[in-house]
Design a protein around this motif. Structure first.
Motif, PDB file in Angstrom:
ATOM      1  N   VAL A 212       0.868  -1.179   0.000  1.00 27.74           N
ATOM      2  CA  VAL A 212       0.000   0.000   0.000  1.00 27.74           C
ATOM      3  C   VAL A 212       0.902   1.225   0.000  1.00 27.74           C
ATOM      4  CG1 VAL A 212      -1.766   1.294   1.253  1.00 27.74           C
ATOM      5  CG2 VAL A 212      -1.810  -1.220   1.275  1.00 27.74           C
ATOM      6  N   VAL A 213       0.689   2.104  -0.973  1.00 31.68           N
ATOM      7  CA  VAL A 213       1.493   3.326  -1.084  1.00 31.68           C
ATOM      8  C   VAL A 213       0.576   4.523  -0.907  1.00 31.68           C
ATOM      9  CG1 VAL A 213       3.112   4.651  -2.478  1.00 31.68           C
ATOM     10  CG2 VAL A 213       3.087   2.142  -2.652  1.00 31.68           C
ATOM     11  N   CYS A 214       0.704   5.175   0.236  1.00 36.06           N
ATOM     12  CA  CYS A 214      -0.068   6.385   0.515  1.00 36.06           C
ATOM     13  C   CYS A 214       0.632   7.554  -0.161  1.00 36.06           C
ATOM     14  CB  CYS A 214      -0.160   6.615   2.019  1.00 36.06           C
ATOM     15  SG  CYS A 214      -0.862   5.223   2.917  1.00 36.06           S
ATOM     16  N   GLY A 215      -0.120   8.326  -0.909  1.00 38.91           N
ATOM     17  CA  GLY A 215       0.485   9.375  -1.715  1.00 38.91           C
ATOM     18  C   GLY A 215       1.142   8.785  -2.952  1.00 38.91           C
ATOM     19  N   GLY A 216       0.582   7.681  -3.434  1.00 38.78           N
ATOM     20  CA  GLY A 216       1.183   6.926  -4.523  1.00 38.78           C
ATOM     21  C   GLY A 216       0.845   7.402  -5.916  1.00 38.78           C
ATOM     22  N   SER A 217       0.167   8.532  -6.039  1.00 37.86           N
ATOM     23  CA  SER A 217      -0.235   8.976  -7.375  1.00 37.86           C
ATOM     24  C   SER A 217       0.805   9.852  -8.060  1.00 37.86           C
ATOM     25  CB  SER A 217      -1.570   9.724  -7.305  1.00 37.86           C
ATOM     26  OG  SER A 217      -1.430  10.923  -6.576  1.00 37.86           O
ATOM     27  N   ARG A 218       1.794  10.346  -7.307  1.00 34.94           N
ATOM     28  CA  ARG A 218       2.804  11.220  -7.925  1.00 34.94           C
ATOM     29  C   ARG A 218       4.020  11.333  -7.011  1.00 34.94           C
ATOM     30  NH1 ARG A 218       2.290  16.856  -6.339  1.00 34.94           N
ATOM     31  NH2 ARG A 218       0.787  17.002  -4.665  1.00 34.94           N
TER      32      ARG A 218
ATOM     33  N   ARG B 261       8.762  -4.949  -9.279  1.00 36.28           N
ATOM     34  CA  ARG B 261       9.350  -6.039  -8.497  1.00 36.28           C
ATOM     35  C   ARG B 261       8.339  -7.143  -8.190  1.00 36.28           C
ATOM     36  NH1 ARG B 261      14.204  -3.722  -5.761  1.00 36.28           N
ATOM     37  NH2 ARG B 261      15.163  -2.743  -7.576  1.00 36.28           N
ATOM     38  N   GLY B 262       7.145  -7.039  -8.772  1.00 37.34           N
ATOM     39  CA  GLY B 262       6.172  -8.115  -8.654  1.00 37.34           C
ATOM     40  C   GLY B 262       5.137  -7.981  -7.560  1.00 37.34           C
ATOM     41  N   CYS B 263       5.108  -6.847  -6.880  1.00 37.59           N
ATOM     42  CA  CYS B 263       4.100  -6.643  -5.837  1.00 37.59           C
ATOM     43  C   CYS B 263       2.763  -6.264  -6.440  1.00 37.59           C
ATOM     44  CB  CYS B 263       4.525  -5.529  -4.881  1.00 37.59           C
ATOM     45  SG  CYS B 263       5.868  -5.963  -3.783  1.00 37.59           S
ATOM     46  N   ARG B 264       1.720  -6.638  -5.761  1.00 36.96           N
ATOM     47  CA  ARG B 264       0.390  -6.097  -6.040  1.00 36.96           C
ATOM     48  C   ARG B 264       0.325  -4.781  -5.273  1.00 36.96           C
ATOM     49  NH1 ARG B 264      -5.497  -8.735  -4.597  1.00 36.96           N
ATOM     50  NH2 ARG B 264      -6.673  -7.296  -5.917  1.00 36.96           N
ATOM     51  N   VAL B 265      -0.025  -3.693  -5.953  1.00 39.43           N
ATOM     52  CA  VAL B 265       0.069  -2.359  -5.352  1.00 39.43           C
ATOM     53  C   VAL B 265      -1.315  -1.738  -5.197  1.00 39.43           C
ATOM     54  CG1 VAL B 265       1.015  -0.023  -5.633  1.00 39.43           C
ATOM     55  CG2 VAL B 265       2.370  -2.011  -6.319  1.00 39.43           C
ATOM     56  N   VAL B 266      -1.536  -1.135  -4.041  1.00 44.89           N
ATOM     57  CA  VAL B 266      -2.708  -0.306  -3.806  1.00 44.89           C
ATOM     58  C   VAL B 266      -2.224   1.135  -3.740  1.00 44.89           C
ATOM     59  CG1 VAL B 266      -4.622   0.260  -2.271  1.00 44.89           C
ATOM     60  CG2 VAL B 266      -3.874  -2.125  -2.499  1.00 44.89           C
ATOM     61  N   VAL B 267      -2.709   1.959  -4.652  1.00 44.05           N
ATOM     62  CA  VAL B 267      -2.349   3.373  -4.699  1.00 44.05           C
ATOM     63  C   VAL B 267      -3.422   4.160  -3.967  1.00 44.05           C
ATOM     64  CG1 VAL B 267      -1.969   5.380  -6.195  1.00 44.05           C
ATOM     65  CG2 VAL B 267      -1.148   3.111  -6.910  1.00 44.05           C
ATOM     66  N   LEU B 268      -3.012   4.857  -2.904  1.00 48.15           N
ATOM     67  CA  LEU B 268      -3.926   5.727  -2.172  1.00 48.15           C
ATOM     68  C   LEU B 268      -3.573   7.176  -2.478  1.00 48.15           C
ATOM     69  CD1 LEU B 268      -4.145   4.240   1.452  1.00 48.15           C
ATOM     70  CD2 LEU B 268      -5.655   3.846  -0.481  1.00 48.15           C
ATOM     71  N   SER B 269      -4.603   7.965  -2.746  1.00 46.92           N
ATOM     72  CA  SER B 269      -4.437   9.387  -3.010  1.00 46.92           C
ATOM     73  C   SER B 269      -5.730  10.100  -2.646  1.00 46.92           C
ATOM     74  CB  SER B 269      -4.119   9.612  -4.496  1.00 46.92           C
ATOM     75  OG  SER B 269      -4.084  10.993  -4.793  1.00 46.92           O
ATOM     76  N   ARG B 270      -5.632  11.362  -2.282  1.00 50.38           N
ATOM     77  CA  ARG B 270      -6.858  12.128  -1.996  1.00 50.38           C
ATOM     78  C   ARG B 270      -7.734  12.230  -3.233  1.00 50.38           C
ATOM     79  NH1 ARG B 270      -4.483  17.434   0.666  1.00 50.38           N
ATOM     80  NH2 ARG B 270      -3.091  17.026  -1.052  1.00 50.38           N
ATOM     81  N   ASP B 271      -7.107  12.237  -4.403  1.00 50.05           N
ATOM     82  CA  ASP B 271      -7.831  12.397  -5.658  1.00 50.05           C
ATOM     83  C   ASP B 271      -7.994  11.046  -6.356  1.00 50.05           C
ATOM     84  OD1 ASP B 271      -8.992  13.758  -7.917  1.00 50.05           O
ATOM     85  OD2 ASP B 271      -7.058  13.557  -8.918  1.00 50.05           O
ATOM     86  N   GLN B 272      -9.222  10.579  -6.458  1.00 53.22           N
ATOM     87  CA  GLN B 272      -9.488   9.261  -7.045  1.00 53.22           C
ATOM     88  C   GLN B 272      -9.000   9.163  -8.490  1.00 53.22           C
ATOM     89  OE1 GLN B 272     -10.686   6.270  -5.783  1.00 53.22           O
ATOM     90  NE2 GLN B 272     -10.076   5.538  -7.790  1.00 53.22           N
ATOM     91  N   ASP B 273      -9.195  10.210  -9.278  1.00 53.50           N
ATOM     92  CA  ASP B 273      -8.753  10.174 -10.676  1.00 53.50           C
ATOM     93  C   ASP B 273      -7.237  10.030 -10.780  1.00 53.50           C
ATOM     94  OD1 ASP B 273     -11.370  10.374 -11.565  1.00 53.50           O
ATOM     95  OD2 ASP B 273     -11.286  12.563 -11.747  1.00 53.50           O
ATOM     96  N   SER B 274      -6.506  10.747  -9.943  1.00 54.47           N
ATOM     97  CA  SER B 274      -5.044  10.633  -9.936  1.00 54.47           C
ATOM     98  C   SER B 274      -4.609   9.248  -9.487  1.00 54.47           C
ATOM     99  CB  SER B 274      -4.422  11.678  -9.006  1.00 54.47           C
ATOM    100  OG  SER B 274      -4.688  12.974  -9.469  1.00 54.47           O
ATOM    101  N   ALA B 275      -5.270   8.726  -8.474  1.00 56.05           N
ATOM    102  CA  ALA B 275      -4.942   7.378  -7.987  1.00 56.05           C
ATOM    103  C   ALA B 275      -5.180   6.347  -9.081  1.00 56.05           C
ATOM    104  CB  ALA B 275      -5.770   7.050  -6.746  1.00 56.05           C
TER     105      ALA B 275
END
Length: 179
Positions: free
Chosen positions: A6-12, A25-39
């Motif tokens: 899980v990457v908080c602030g993962g949109s930029r 590296r093969g991880c399943r990633v969850v991108v968290l961002s305040r802006d859904q479109d950016s995420a």
């Protein structure tokens, strides 16, 4: 089965670069961002598939809880948490309005506390995982015009060191990076 990150602030910025590296590296990633479109855009740019994007303001406890409940239900246990969400509005302390002080402290410090608490619920059963909090050199050295930002990043350093000691016996690593 790939490990869940899980990457908080993962949109930029740093968070976006970390999300990309973890996906490569093969991880399943969850991108968290305040802006859904950016995420969503950041998630769709990741290699591999089966990633997830969620809108979450880490400074709000209810949003963090809801996001991590969704992650647990749809993806399973969190292996890695990266706290890269942060804000900085340079301003001399005498010119910084209290609402901006609170916003920086809530996002940069409280947000990491809330996401760590939420992620640890799944990291401790079975034990193991890693948390990386993104701090700043300014938290150590200070900088004119960044007293509030510096305070939030200094607090993050103390929080990270203490949390590392709390969860070390459960095989969870907690580290702070200072770009």
């Amino acid at each position: 089965m790939s490990r869940l990150a899980v990457v908080c602030g993962g949109s930029r910025g740093i968070g976006g670069a970390v999300a990309l590296l973890l996906a490569e590296r093969g991880c399943r990633v969850v991108v968290l961002s305040r802006d859904q479109d950016s995420a969503r855009a950041a998630m769709e740019a990741l290699p591999g598939g089966d990633h997830l994007s969620l809108s979450c303001d880490v400074s709000k406890e209810q949003e963090v809880q809801r996001s991590f409940e969704t992650i647990q239900k749809t993806c399973g246990s969190v292996s890695y948490l990266v706290n890269a969400a942060g804000i900085n509005r340079d301003s001399l302390l005498l010119r910084t309005p209290p609402d901006l002080m609170v916003s920086m402290l809530h996002t940069n410090l409280l947000g990491s506390m809330l996401t760590c608490r939420a992620a640890l619920r799944s990291m401790l059963r079975p034990p193991g995982g890693a948390i990386v909090n993104i701090g700043s050199v300014v938290g150590l050295k200070g900088n004119a015009g960044q007293s509030v930002y510096s305070a939030s990043k200094s607090g993050l350093q103390g929080f990270t060191r203490s949390l590392a000691k709390e969860v070390a016996s459960r095989n969870v690593r907690v580290n702070l990076l200072l770009p």
